[in-house]
Design a protein around this motif. Structure first.
Motif, mmCIF file in Angstrom:
data_model
loop_
_atom_site.group_PDB
_atom_site.id
_atom_site.type_symbol
_atom_site.label_atom_id
_atom_site.label_comp_id
_atom_site.label_asym_id
_atom_site.label_seq_id
_atom_site.Cartn_x
_atom_site.Cartn_y
_atom_site.Cartn_z
ATOM 1 N N ALA A 1 4.388 12.194 -2.954
ATOM 2 C CA ALA A 1 3.237 13.099 -2.999
ATOM 3 C C ALA A 1 2.107 11.758 -2.943
ATOM 4 C CB ALA A 1 3.266 14.193 -4.397
ATOM 5 N N ALA A 2 2.018 10.978 -4.375
ATOM 6 C CA ALA A 2 0.870 10.126 -4.370
ATOM 7 C C ALA A 2 0.712 9.044 -3.184
ATOM 8 C CB ALA A 2 1.213 9.013 -5.466
ATOM 9 N N ALA A 3 2.032 9.120 -2.290
ATOM 10 C CA ALA A 3 1.987 7.775 -1.123
ATOM 11 C C ALA A 3 1.290 9.368 0.091
ATOM 12 C CB ALA A 3 2.860 7.289 -0.425
ATOM 13 N N ALA A 4 1.679 10.535 -0.293
ATOM 14 C CA ALA A 4 1.129 11.552 0.998
ATOM 15 C C ALA A 4 -0.707 11.295 0.783
ATOM 16 C CB ALA A 4 1.725 12.347 0.705
ATOM 17 N N ARG A 5 -0.883 11.504 -0.718
ATOM 18 C CA ARG A 5 -2.377 11.767 -1.268
ATOM 19 C C ARG A 5 -3.190 10.639 -0.793
ATOM 20 N NH1 ARG A 5 -0.215 13.550 -5.493
ATOM 21 N NH2 ARG A 5 -0.804 12.153 -6.451
ATOM 22 N N ALA A 6 -2.203 8.892 -0.299
ATOM 23 C CA ALA A 6 -2.735 7.845 -0.666
ATOM 24 C C ALA A 6 -2.952 7.816 1.027
ATOM 25 C CB ALA A 6 -2.319 6.842 -0.915
ATOM 26 N N ARG B 1 0.780 -0.950 0.184
ATOM 27 C CA ARG B 1 -0.227 0.042 0.007
ATOM 28 C C ARG B 1 0.451 0.957 0.243
ATOM 29 N NH1 ARG B 1 -3.920 0.645 5.013
ATOM 30 N NH2 ARG B 1 -3.705 -1.326 4.386
ATOM 31 N N TRP B 2 1.998 1.192 0.715
ATOM 32 C CA TRP B 2 2.946 2.337 1.359
ATOM 33 C C TRP B 2 4.157 2.906 -0.363
ATOM 34 C CZ3 TRP B 2 -0.770 5.169 3.019
ATOM 35 C CH2 TRP B 2 -1.714 5.074 3.513
ATOM 36 N N HIS B 3 3.896 1.752 -0.784
ATOM 37 C CA HIS B 3 5.081 0.821 -1.999
ATOM 38 C C HIS B 3 4.355 1.638 -3.055
ATOM 39 C CE1 HIS B 3 9.238 0.141 -2.762
ATOM 40 N NE2 HIS B 3 8.766 -0.455 -3.720
ATOM 41 N N LEU B 4 4.954 3.224 -3.023
ATOM 42 C CA LEU B 4 4.694 3.511 -4.329
ATOM 43 C C LEU B 4 6.504 4.948 -4.953
ATOM 44 C CD1 LEU B 4 0.684 5.171 -3.364
ATOM 45 C CD2 LEU B 4 1.597 3.524 -4.923
ATOM 46 N N ALA B 5 6.167 4.816 -5.713
ATOM 47 C CA ALA B 5 7.381 5.370 -6.552
ATOM 48 C C ALA B 5 7.234 7.152 -6.544
ATOM 49 C CB ALA B 5 7.457 4.895 -7.663
ATOM 50 N N ASP B 6 5.873 7.233 -6.061
ATOM 51 C CA ASP B 6 5.864 9.216 -5.728
ATOM 52 C C ASP B 6 5.348 9.290 -4.845
ATOM 53 O OD1 ASP B 6 5.267 12.054 -6.557
ATOM 54 O OD2 ASP B 6 3.415 11.579 -7.336
ATOM 55 N N ILE C 1 -3.983 10.444 3.226
ATOM 56 C CA ILE C 1 -5.116 11.508 3.206
ATOM 57 C C ILE C 1 -6.005 10.836 3.490
ATOM 58 C CG2 ILE C 1 -5.617 13.246 3.261
ATOM 59 C CD1 ILE C 1 -2.471 14.358 2.709
ATOM 60 N N GLY C 2 -6.482 10.558 2.337
ATOM 61 C CA GLY C 2 -7.816 9.549 2.294
ATOM 62 C C GLY C 2 -8.174 8.754 2.626
ATOM 63 N N GLU C 3 -6.728 8.187 3.674
ATOM 64 C CA GLU C 3 -7.180 6.653 3.795
ATOM 65 C C GLU C 3 -7.839 7.045 5.543
ATOM 66 O OE1 GLU C 3 -4.349 4.331 6.367
ATOM 67 O OE2 GLU C 3 -4.992 2.833 5.044
ATOM 68 N N HIS C 4 -7.899 7.998 6.438
ATOM 69 C CA HIS C 4 -8.196 9.153 7.646
ATOM 70 C C HIS C 4 -9.078 9.654 6.651
ATOM 71 C CE1 HIS C 4 -4.399 7.000 9.034
ATOM 72 N NE2 HIS C 4 -3.979 7.592 8.704
ATOM 73 N N SER C 5 -9.751 10.222 6.425
ATOM 74 C CA SER C 5 -10.379 11.420 5.921
ATOM 75 C C SER C 5 -11.506 10.634 6.504
ATOM 76 C CB SER C 5 -10.017 11.791 4.989
ATOM 77 O OG SER C 5 -10.297 11.410 3.485
ATOM 78 N N GLY C 6 -11.874 8.822 6.666
ATOM 79 C CA GLY C 6 -13.062 8.357 6.327
ATOM 80 C C GLY C 6 -14.531 8.417 7.445
#
Length: 115
Positions: free
Chosen positions: A103-108, A96-101, A110-115
């Protein structure tokens, strides 16, 4: 820095007033410098009292998921998923957190905790 509470203001003001009055009456000073020294001492004592009044505790809000009546540890069915099964909507934490970008990891995240 947090704002002073009503108790801090009340105790500090009362301390300034009564300590200055008591010191002026007990010292019987008549000079301007003596009154100024006593006034500064009263202000310092009032500040000390106001800062030592305990601050109210901040309540901690505990969020629970809607629809969950018991904790997962209390339920044996929830604690042990069927062998070999894996939810399709929840990838492993490592992937889940192994993203190349970054910024994309940060967005992922943030999106997980705002639900």
């Amino acid at each position: 820095m947090p704002r002073p509470t009503a108790a801090q203001l009340a105790y500090g003001s009362a301390t300034v007033f009564f300590s200055t009055l008591a010191m002026l009456l007990l010292s019987q000073t008549q000079t301007g410098i003596g009154v100024a020294v006593i006034a500064i001492a009263g202000l310092g004592l009032g500040l000390l009292v106001a800062m030592t009044v305990p601050m109210p505790a901040v309540p901690r809000v505990v969020r629970r998921r809607a629809g969950r009546a018991e904790s997962p540890a209390a339920s044996p069915a929830a604690a042990a998923p069927p062998a070999g099964s894996r939810p399709a909507h929840s990838p492993s934490r490592a992937r889940r957190w192994h993203l190349a970008d970054p910024a994309a990891a940060a967005r992922a995240r943030i999106g997980e905790h705002s639900g």
